[in-house]
Design a protein around this motif. Sequence first.
Motif, mmCIF file in Angstrom:
data_model
loop_
_atom_site.group_PDB
_atom_site.id
_atom_site.type_symbol
_atom_site.label_atom_id
_atom_site.label_comp_id
_atom_site.label_asym_id
_atom_site.label_seq_id
_atom_site.Cartn_x
_atom_site.Cartn_y
_atom_site.Cartn_z
ATOM 1 N N ARG A 101 -3.893 12.739 4.636
ATOM 2 C CA ARG A 101 -3.246 11.520 4.136
ATOM 3 C C ARG A 101 -4.232 10.715 3.293
ATOM 4 N N ILE A 102 -3.837 10.387 2.072
ATOM 5 C CA ILE A 102 -4.583 9.440 1.248
ATOM 6 C C ILE A 102 -3.836 8.120 1.286
ATOM 7 N N THR A 103 -4.546 7.059 1.675
ATOM 8 C CA THR A 103 -3.970 5.714 1.685
ATOM 9 C C THR A 103 -4.679 4.867 0.647
ATOM 10 N N THR A 104 -3.928 4.020 -0.030
ATOM 11 C CA THR A 104 -4.479 3.226 -1.128
ATOM 12 C C THR A 104 -4.971 1.871 -0.640
ATOM 13 N N GLY A 105 -5.603 1.151 -1.565
ATOM 14 C CA GLY A 105 -6.064 -0.202 -1.289
ATOM 15 C C GLY A 105 -4.919 -1.201 -1.373
ATOM 16 N N ALA A 106 -5.174 -2.361 -1.932
ATOM 17 C CA ALA A 106 -4.216 -3.467 -1.922
ATOM 18 C C ALA A 106 -3.536 -3.609 -3.275
ATOM 19 N N GLU A 107 -2.206 -3.711 -3.231
ATOM 20 C CA GLU A 107 -1.423 -4.052 -4.413
ATOM 21 C C GLU A 107 -0.813 -5.432 -4.183
ATOM 22 N N PHE A 108 -1.221 -6.390 -4.983
ATOM 23 C CA PHE A 108 -0.692 -7.748 -4.872
ATOM 24 C C PHE A 108 0.598 -7.805 -5.677
ATOM 25 N N SER A 109 1.706 -7.817 -4.960
ATOM 26 C CA SER A 109 3.011 -7.776 -5.587
ATOM 27 C C SER A 109 4.007 -8.459 -4.669
ATOM 28 N N LEU A 110 5.226 -8.621 -5.133
ATOM 29 C CA LEU A 110 6.274 -9.163 -4.268
ATOM 30 C C LEU A 110 6.739 -8.088 -3.300
ATOM 31 N N ARG A 111 7.136 -8.505 -2.122
ATOM 32 C CA ARG A 111 7.457 -7.574 -1.034
ATOM 33 C C ARG A 111 8.474 -6.528 -1.437
ATOM 34 N N ASP A 112 9.529 -6.940 -2.123
ATOM 35 C CA ASP A 112 10.651 -6.042 -2.378
ATOM 36 C C ASP A 112 10.678 -5.496 -3.800
ATOM 37 N N GLY A 124 0.831 -1.194 0.000
ATOM 38 C CA GLY A 124 0.000 0.000 0.000
ATOM 39 C C GLY A 124 0.868 1.246 0.000
ATOM 40 N N TYR A 125 0.261 2.368 -0.364
ATOM 41 C CA TYR A 125 0.965 3.637 -0.489
ATOM 42 C C TYR A 125 0.194 4.732 0.242
ATOM 43 N N HIS A 126 0.916 5.768 0.651
ATOM 44 C CA HIS A 126 0.210 6.960 1.119
ATOM 45 C C HIS A 126 0.971 8.215 0.703
ATOM 46 N N MET A 127 0.219 9.312 0.696
ATOM 47 C CA MET A 127 0.749 10.628 0.372
ATOM 48 C C MET A 127 -0.022 11.652 1.186
ATOM 49 N N HIS A 128 0.667 12.716 1.621
ATOM 50 C CA HIS A 128 0.011 13.813 2.341
ATOM 51 C C HIS A 128 -0.228 14.993 1.406
ATOM 52 N N TYR A 129 -1.350 15.681 1.653
ATOM 53 C CA TYR A 129 -1.771 16.801 0.818
ATOM 54 C C TYR A 129 -2.143 17.991 1.702
ATOM 55 N N ALA A 130 -1.952 19.170 1.158
ATOM 56 C CA ALA A 130 -2.519 20.366 1.769
ATOM 57 C C ALA A 130 -4.004 20.424 1.421
ATOM 58 N N ALA A 131 -4.741 21.240 2.163
ATOM 59 C CA ALA A 131 -6.136 21.513 1.838
ATOM 60 C C ALA A 131 -6.215 22.863 1.146
ATOM 61 N N LEU A 175 2.412 17.117 -0.430
ATOM 62 C CA LEU A 175 3.352 17.625 0.566
ATOM 63 C C LEU A 175 4.593 16.752 0.725
ATOM 64 N N ASP A 176 4.536 15.506 0.276
ATOM 65 C CA ASP A 176 5.666 14.587 0.422
ATOM 66 C C ASP A 176 6.473 14.547 -0.869
ATOM 67 N N PRO A 177 7.789 14.387 -0.788
ATOM 68 C CA PRO A 177 8.592 14.319 -2.010
ATOM 69 C C PRO A 177 8.295 13.093 -2.859
ATOM 70 N N GLN A 178 7.871 12.016 -2.227
ATOM 71 C CA GLN A 178 7.490 10.805 -2.951
ATOM 72 C C GLN A 178 6.534 10.000 -2.091
ATOM 73 N N PRO A 179 5.736 9.117 -2.704
ATOM 74 C CA PRO A 179 4.795 8.315 -1.918
ATOM 75 C C PRO A 179 5.521 7.375 -0.952
ATOM 76 N N TRP A 180 4.911 7.189 0.209
ATOM 77 C CA TRP A 180 5.391 6.161 1.136
ATOM 78 C C TRP A 180 4.859 4.816 0.680
#
Length: 417
Positions: free
Chosen positions: A308-319, A274-281, A344-349
């Motif tokens: 913070r926007i958090t995504t759903g599920a990405e079925f992928s390999l861990r690394d 999963g991923y997240h990103m922060h945004y201003a309002a 607000l973040d330089p790249q998605p977590w």
Amino acid sequence: MDDVIILGAGIVGIATGIHLLRRGRSVTLVDKSAPGRETSFGNAGIIQREGVRPHAFPRDLQTLLQVGLHLSTAARYEPLALPKLAPPLLRYWWESSPDHYRKVVQSYAPLIGRSILTHDDLIKAVGPEADALISRYGWHLAFRSQDKFEKEIRKAQGDHEQFGIGYKALDWPALKAAEPNLLGKLVGAIHWTDPWTVKDPGALVGLYFGLFEKLGGTFVHGAADGLRQDGANWITRVDGQALRARQAVIALGPWAPDVLEPLGYRLPLFVKRGYHMHYAAADDAALRHLLLDPEVGYAMAPMAAGIRITTGAEFSLRDAAPTPIQLAKAEKAARELFPLGARLDPQPWKGARPCTPDMMPIISQAPGHAGLYVGIGHAHHGFTLGPATGELLAQMMTHEDTAIDVHPFRMGRFLGA
């Protein structure tokens, strides 16, 4: 020599350490990362008391086609990962059949029932600094279509009757009153009233870690080279330093197989990334409460660092390399509902949720090794269930009666034991 070595300083490992220290055990916690900075950090910040129904594998044709054709924001897959993911995903699909799923919910509900109680215990032990991070309002499960909203109301009523879960059905005017800056496109929401939300999950886990240290726990920062048994003791090495203890706990989340497999435990684990990103309002808008948009598949939460926007599920390999495709789709959908500003973040977590095919965590003694315990596989509810898992593991390790029946969470269910 300590009484216990815990590998993994996420919320499960930290909470387990706290509960063991309270019982007079000496504990060393080991992690290659700073405490609470992996999966415990990057979530929507819900202590999800209402979450008695874990995320099942979709079984309706429409959803399967959307995922299969990469049209879904809630779930996507990496084709190159499918050969390795296919066996556990096939079992996940099987365990999600109506008959199996009913049994899962019956076993899972008592564990979720410990979530608020065990977090509250740690929050009170930390004090006002932790309490200041908590909102006890609950959160909004919002809908774009009337038929799906009405279907969810019926499900919520069933969960209220069966499990005592509190909720309110909010039509659009009521939802708009609770969130004045919403733009529209919604017909209403379920307001889940029992859960708590946290405006900085990483900070809360950091405060729990401070409690661990205050109680006398030791933290060793570095990569452990696995575990080996030496008579009645367990040994690991970190940067050449040997650590020895009478008992060991593996609380490494998605990295647990790296330690378990050399010990002979091949479990059908997989990850949902999963991923997240922060945004201003924009326009001085404010989002007061967490909102989940299930018809698209993302959450939008007010956090200390922004929205913070958090995504759903990405079925992928861990690394595997990041592929934040879902985040772009989620951002587009979120802008339809709320006036988001700039990123607000330089790249998605990016993080990886450790999952089991039957949707239930492993909270268990390892069946083939005395003194070895495991707390992994919490999927979407790791932040919610970390303190409850730590409580149960500490009770097992000190031969107390456990707060709930732990038999459904035994490791042996995947090993024919």
